[in-house]
Design an enzyme around this catalytic site. Sequence first.
Site, PDB file in Angstrom:
ATOM      1  N   LYS A 190      43.435  62.916 100.505  1.00 57.16           N
ATOM      2  CA  LYS A 190      44.450  62.009 101.048  1.00 57.16           C
ATOM      3  C   LYS A 190      43.861  61.074 102.114  1.00 57.16           C
ATOM      4  O   LYS A 190      42.763  61.299 102.600  1.00 57.16           O
ATOM      5  CB  LYS A 190      45.634  62.830 101.595  1.00 57.16           C
ATOM      6  CG  LYS A 190      46.281  63.746 100.523  1.00 57.16           C
ATOM      7  CD  LYS A 190      47.186  62.998  99.569  1.00 57.16           C
ATOM      8  CE  LYS A 190      47.481  63.663  98.243  1.00 57.16           C
ATOM      9  NZ  LYS A 190      48.261  64.869  98.195  1.00 57.16           N
TER      10      LYS A 190
HETATM   11  C1  LIG Z   1      49.106  66.010  97.389  1.00 60.12           C
HETATM   12  C2  LIG Z   1      50.567  65.951  97.102  1.00 60.12           C
HETATM   13  C3  LIG Z   1      51.459  66.953  97.515  1.00 60.12           C
HETATM   14  C4  LIG Z   1      51.006  68.271  98.053  1.00 60.12           C
HETATM   15  O1  LIG Z   1      50.212  68.171  99.147  1.00 60.12           O
HETATM   16  P1  LIG Z   1      49.419  69.473  99.653  1.00 60.12           P
HETATM   17  O2  LIG Z   1      49.043  69.110 101.051  1.00 60.12           O
HETATM   18  O3  LIG Z   1      48.236  69.604  98.741  1.00 60.12           O
HETATM   19  O4  LIG Z   1      50.328  70.621  99.562  1.00 60.12           O
HETATM   20  C5  LIG Z   1      52.815  66.757  97.349  1.00 60.12           C
HETATM   21  N1  LIG Z   1      53.288  65.643  96.773  1.00 60.12           N
HETATM   22  C6  LIG Z   1      52.468  64.679  96.315  1.00 60.12           C
HETATM   23  C7  LIG Z   1      53.068  63.456  95.708  1.00 60.12           C
HETATM   24  C8  LIG Z   1      51.081  64.805  96.444  1.00 60.12           C
HETATM   25  O5  LIG Z   1      50.267  63.876  95.949  1.00 60.12           O
END
Ligand SMILES: *Cc1c(COP(=O)(O)O)cnc(C)c1O
Length: 392
Positions: A190
């Site tokens: 991210k």
């Molecule tokens: C990455 C992601 C999540 C989950 O995030 P984590 O921190 O890995 O639990 C939830 N929603 C979307 C749209 C994502 O891309």
Amino acid sequence: MSNFICRENFLPFCLPDISQQELDEIADAIRSGWWAKGPRTIAFEKAFAEYVGAKYAVAMNSCTAALHVALLAGGVGPGDEVITTPYTFCASANTILHVGATPVFVDVDPDSACIDVDALEAAITPKTKAIVPIHFAGMACDLDRIYALAEKHGLFVSEDAAHAVETRYNGQLIGHCVQGAASFSFYATKNLATGEGGMLVTEDEAIAQRARVLCSHGMSANAWNRYGKGGSWRYDVEEPGFKYNMFDIQAALGLVQLQRMPAMQAHRMQIVARYDQAFSRMPELVLQSNPAYSGHSKHLYVARLRPDALTIDRDRFITELAERNIGTSVHFIPVHLMRAYRQRFGYTEGDFPHTEAFFAQEVSLPLYSGLSLVDAQYVIDAVQDIVDTYRA
Ligand SMILES: *Cc1c(COP(=O)(O)O)cnc(C)c1O
């Protein structure tokens, strides 16, 4: 004849952006002896809340945890319906099931892949309790319309802001004075990364308080400090909660990444400008639309292959990029087509045509703040080479 020259080494789809500052801060956190939730986690919560302009921020070990806790704190439970889209990562829908509620999928806008607000309105029933809009790829959903519907029908909004660090809605960062809750992800890929990690932000003290308790086993709020100076060994368990809290080694990364965010984002935008300039000239590609209200974080660079413009499909396009040593991804395999959802709810192909069409054509190209402009140009050249080779 193409004069494209293939690179020797693999260009990954994504890499975290690591500087000496992250390494130093992690070393300091480790040497401090405070490895679990402690002062760095508290400092990161405070810094993140200030950055987005939120009253409260609760740091967790994932965005998934934050989404789960947000629904619980928002009073969502068994018998309730929660409206979301199937064009997302499974966590958005799984967490609705985790609280005992039913995910009600509605289709996305065909050009942006964010929730179609008309479809959302049509799906509201007396059982609807909440809405989980996803700021897909970093594009802001139409929050004014969504919150107007929420207010009219008395619904809780839990924004899936996993892609939305640096996303703006009408000029304000997502999470700024959020009317429900917004959950951010700091997963390794991210825009702001701590490896694993997430943050719930809200203006509502009761939601923040319940989230804090729920993410630490249900222990009373300051139990994290029971081994510290001024802490007490005595704690109570207010309700059976979860082990969802962030810890200080993660927060060390988060604090540095947050400081570096403006510079990281500026570099990301430089790459995006080059991509946009090149790819908007290729009629074989369709780029994600972005309405005027949305300040796009460019978490993902989403391209679609225009149907019938190429003699190859999306899967082959990805193989061609891989043969040119470029990693890609696809966002997302629709959740309603996952086995667990097909089996439980009887979903099948054709249920959400815009979602499925977007999925069939989508490829996410490498985009991260550690990507050099030379490598970005290589991606452009490779895409150009494939498009030239397979033009219909
Ligand atoms: C990455 C992601 C999540 C989950 O995030 P984590 O921190 O890995 O639990 C939830 N929603 C979307 C749209 C994502 O891309």
